[in-house]
Design a protein around this motif. Structure first.
Motif, PDB file in Angstrom:
ATOM      1  N   UNK A  37      58.593  25.399  41.975  1.00 27.74           N
ATOM      2  CA  UNK A  37      57.853  26.544  42.570  1.00 27.74           C
ATOM      3  C   UNK A  37      56.497  26.249  42.730  1.00 27.74           C
ATOM      4  N   UNK A  38      55.859  26.010  41.255  1.00 30.33           N
ATOM      5  CA  UNK A  38      54.479  26.025  40.940  1.00 30.33           C
ATOM      6  C   UNK A  38      53.951  24.834  42.273  1.00 30.33           C
ATOM      7  N   UNK A  39      54.674  23.689  42.220  1.00 32.99           N
ATOM      8  CA  UNK A  39      54.000  22.536  42.934  1.00 32.99           C
ATOM      9  C   UNK A  39      54.160  22.880  44.475  1.00 32.99           C
ATOM     10  N   UNK A  93      58.615  24.852  37.926  1.00 33.17           N
ATOM     11  CA  UNK A  93      57.656  23.784  37.967  1.00 33.17           C
ATOM     12  C   UNK A  93      58.029  23.428  39.455  1.00 33.17           C
TER      13      UNK A  93
END
Lengths: 510, 333
Positions: free
Chosen positions: B213-215, B211
């Motif tokens: 990483x995604x953000x 998460x």
């Protein structure tokens, strides 16, 4: 054990609970009368949750005594608390969705056909459940799966379960926060029935009109201390708000007043079904915009929707006058928006990696040549920003999981400053960090603003948002309900708007 | 990886976590040396040139597969399908090359493409179909690929491959098998990829915290698809080496390779929780498994006991990982 109206069911005597760096409960003494609906209220962080957790045996108090039903409770565990007759209905419900209402009510205490056997007496259970539901005037088919029920009904099943387990005290933690008005009215009716059966209720809510409506007495907590307990007849909503707010604001906030610059972010009619409704606002360069509201009012969700972390159902976003389409966090980063999440450990950082790994992670491709990373450049850049932010870490290869909360927050800030974003959204930037580090974070915000960035802060601490923001937007149930300039904002006005009550002051209603 | 970066930035003062990471590398290497010494003492044939080249060429196949497995485990996932992907891609190569006389080079390319393609499917099941864990998707793939591999020739092996296919698996440069050079090249590339490129870092990042990483703008799905594609690709590459060595493609080939690769990666210190591990230690893990198998063979230990031994080693290695996590958590508090 019949008890007269004025007997005390629960007495807390100077209960204290400390966490590292925080005094969560400071010598709280309170009494709850048998058969009352007792309101418990206070701002976020006032100590309500800690108090519940102590009563339900999840935390042990550091000092003080708890007397319940004439008996001193010691070394309480959740199981023991249930055995004594203390039940708690949390915001997240604890039903098993694919079991029926009856099965849930009887979970762990199923009736059997014979004392030794393991064969369930389903008919008897159904009959008892029906009779219980009749008693509570609850109109529901007990053979339905709880997962098929709405949240409101599920909550009532929880209440049935608590009553059925012979609970003497039912604690309800913000039970109406996810209910519609009609569901809430049904809930109040059930609470009245429960009360009629002689069960005591502790009702925790931010919604003061509800507290006023259904409680017999109300206790207000503030900063871990008990401010006052009053009979509800002697406490107006205004009184309660004053008690909640209490303290004078000291100058903990090194606010630097700057001039408002260009329009940096314009959000129009942002929609996310069931979460956000028609959210429109503008943020300007050189300005700190604060978002106030209760937990769950939609502030974090607004930030997530703007930055592509969650999908949206409608709305338009402009960054410095340019239309942008943001469908993923990547798009938002490319548009120059940085989102510093509330949950540092879960969403902000990769704890097992180093300071330099984390702070260079966004836009890493920038530091590549011919596809290879310029490790030396990354290191120098991280060392420079670590110095600028006064990061206290042995070196930039230190694993961030080993840093203190305040220093972890600085790594998050470093990471986003290095993206050269022009709009910074901070979600609860000072949660869980000590006072000294807080001031440093505020100073960094001032610096960002002075350098022409727009800063948006979401914070639940009222005096923080009032201390740092030039302008404050208040949200309630996914909508923006009010806007105040720094001069016109008072805690009372913000609390009114945040509770969804019509404003009493002259705050401009959006 | 971090310690390699630290090494790259030499001259910096020694820091707290450096010793801990290096300690694990040293521990793994010491285990390999110790194990080899024990084998050398128990069997006089262990330390002969013939035997060691044999170990090396057997380890080569496992090393290549482990490379892809390492990536999958680094993202917090796993790839159970590598053995079956190896079998299916080499069987298809055999069919077109031997049965239909297609150009051997083209056939090898096809083999690699099939491996990569099956790997990509593994990735897509994770990212597009949102299957909860690659354990499920790759286990399904393991069975499907094996089934197809058996069906296409009605379970019959394909043998007598042309020279170009045999080149890597069957030839020597001096005393050293060519496959060793391939392994060295692959690991060198992988090392550079993981430590010196943005994408390589993203793999660590995704393994450390999806998460976050995604953000941070990382295209997590793209990273995962790439990782599983590479895992399928290296399985197929290992298949070419294996086919070359035995001059045949078997539909049941590579059955032990899934678990050996997992064991090698975990023994090499990669964490099952994702985000932690170094490719350099993975090769040591591969060698430990290879020496263990070879030594037990030399000692005439029944292959069923060997299976038992490898199983025990896997559990031990993961347990060590769990203990390390606990120690790190204590260190953090």
């Amino acid at each position: 054990m019949a008890m007269g109206k004025n007997e005390m069911l629960l007495r807390l005597d100077r209960v204290t609970k400390r966490f590292p760096g925080v005094l969560a409960l400071d010598s709280v003494s309170m009494e709850v009368r048998a058969g009352d609906v007792h309101g418990l209220t206070g701002e976020n962080g006032a100590g309500k949750s800690t108090l519940i957790k102590i009563l339900t045996g999840a935390y042990a108090p550091d000092e003080g005594e708890i007397w319940f039903n004439g008996e001193k409770l010691e070394r309480l565990t959740p199981l023991k608390a249930m055995g004594k007759g203390i039940a708690c209905i949390y915001q997240e419900l604890n039903l098993i969705p694919h079991l029926t209402v009856v099965e849930n009510i009887f979970l762990g205490r199923e009736l059997r056909k014979s004392r030794r056997g393991d064969i369930l007496d389903r008919a008897k259970m159904l009959e008892e459940a029906e009779s219980l539901m009749r008693d509570l005037a609850l109109n529901l088919d007990p053979r339905m799966k709880t997962g098929e029920l709405g949240i409101g009904h599920q909550q009532m099943v929880e209440i049935c379960k608590a009553v059925h387990s012979d609970a003497k005290l039912i604690i309800m933690d913000e039970p109406t926060s996810s209910l519609s008005e009609r569901e809430a009215n049904d809930l109040f009716r059930i609470i009245a029935q429960v009360k009629a059966k002689g069960v005591t209720v502790i009702f925790i809510s931010h919604r003061l009109d509800e507290v006023k409506r259904i409680c017999d007495r109300v206790t207000v907590l503030r900063d871990g201390r008990l401010v006052e307990t009053r009979d509800i007849g002697e406490a107006s909503v205004d009184d309660i708000i004053r008690l909640m707010v209490g303290r004078e604001i000291t100058n903990k906030y090194p606010k630097v007043k700057g001039g408002r610059g260009a329009e940096a972010l314009s959000v129009e009619h942002l929609e996310r079904r069931g979460v956000l409704h028609d959210v429109s606002f503008k943020a300007y360069a050189g300005e700190i915009l604060g978002f106030a509201g209760l937990v769950g009012a939609g502030r974090t969700e607004t930030a997530r929707a703007i930055t592509g972390a969650d999908p949206i159902d409608g709305g338009a976003i402009k960054v410095f006058g340019q239309d942008v389409r943001i469908r993923s966090p990547r798009d938002s980063i490319d548009a120059g928006i940085a989102f510093l999440t509330e949950d540092r450990k879960g969403q902000g950082l990769i704890l097992i990696k180093s300071v330099s790994f984390n702070s260079s992670l966004v836009r890493l491709e920038r530091y590549s040549r011919l596809g290879f990373l310029k490790l030396k450049a990354i290191r120098q850049m991280t060392e420079k920003i670590a110095r600028d932010l006064k990061l206290r870490a042995p070196d930039v290869e230190t694993v961030v999981g080993q840093l203190s909360g305040g220093n972890q927050q600085k790594v998050v800030i470093a990471k986003w400053m290095l993206t050269q974003a022009r709009i910074f959204i901070f979600d609860e930037p000072t949660r869980g960090i000590d006072v000294g580090a807080k001031v440093e974070v505020y100073n960094l915000m001032n610096e960002l603003v002075a350098n022409g960035a727009a800063v948006i802060i979401i914070c639940s601490e009222m005096d923080e948002v009032m201390g740092m923001a030039d302008r404050i937007l208040v949200m309630h149930e996914g909508r923006i309900t009010a806007e105040f300039g720094q001069a016109e904002a008072t805690q009372e006005r913000i609390l009114y708007a945040a509770s969804g009550l019509a404003a009493s002051g002259e705050g401009k209603i959006a | 990886m971090a310690h390699e970066r630290e090494a790259a930035a030499a001259g910096q003062e020694a820091k707290k976590q450096k010793p801990r990471k290096n300690m694990y590398s040293v521990g793994v290497i010491l285990s390999l040396i110790l194990l080899s010494l024990v084998m050398a003492v128990l069997s006089p044939r262990f330390l002969t040139v013939d035997n060691l080249t044999n170990v090396a060429s057997q380890a080569a196949v496992s090393a290549i597969i482990s490379c892809g497995m390492f990536l999958a485990i680094l993202t917090g996932g796993i790839d159970l399908s590598v053995g079956s992907v190896l079998a299916l891609s080499t069987m298809l190569m055999g069919v077109v090359c031997v049965n239909h006389g297609v150009d051997p080079y083209l056939s090898m390319l096809l083999c690699l493409a099939v491996g990569g393609g099956l790997g990509l499917l593994n990735g897509l099941m994770l990212t597009k179909m949102s299957l909860p864990h690659p354990f499920i998707s790759t286990m399904g793939m393991k069975m499907m690929a094996r089934g197809v591999a058996l069906v296409i020739t009605a379970a019959a092996p394909i043998s007598i491959f042309p020279e170009p296919v045999q080149f890597i698996g069957n030839n020597y440069l001096g005393p050293l098998p060519i496959s060793l050079f391939l392994v060295a090249l692959l690991y060198a590339c992988m090392y550079l990829f993981l430590t010196r490129t943005a994408t390589g870092r993203y793999i660590y990042a995704v393994g450390g915290n999806k998460e976050a990483s995604r953000l941070s703008g990382i295209k997590v799905h793209r990273v995962l698809n790439l990782v599983y594609t590479l895992s399928g690709f290296t399985a197929a590459l290992a298949g070419i080496v294996l086919v070359g060595r035995v001059n045949a493609a078997y539909p049941l080939a590579g059955q032990d390779y899934d678990s050996d690769a997992i064991a090698a990666v975990i023994i090499g210190g990669a964490s099952f929780f994702g985000g932690v591990g170094s490719i350099g230690n993975t090769i040591i893990g591969v060698l430990i498994i290879a020496v263990l198998r070879n030594g037990l063979n030399l000692l005439n230990v029944d292959s069923n006991y060997q299976t038992f031994a490898i199983g025990a080693v896997i559990i031990l290695a993961v347990y060590i990982d769990v203990l390390r996590q606990k120690v790190m958590q204590v260190g953090r508090r």
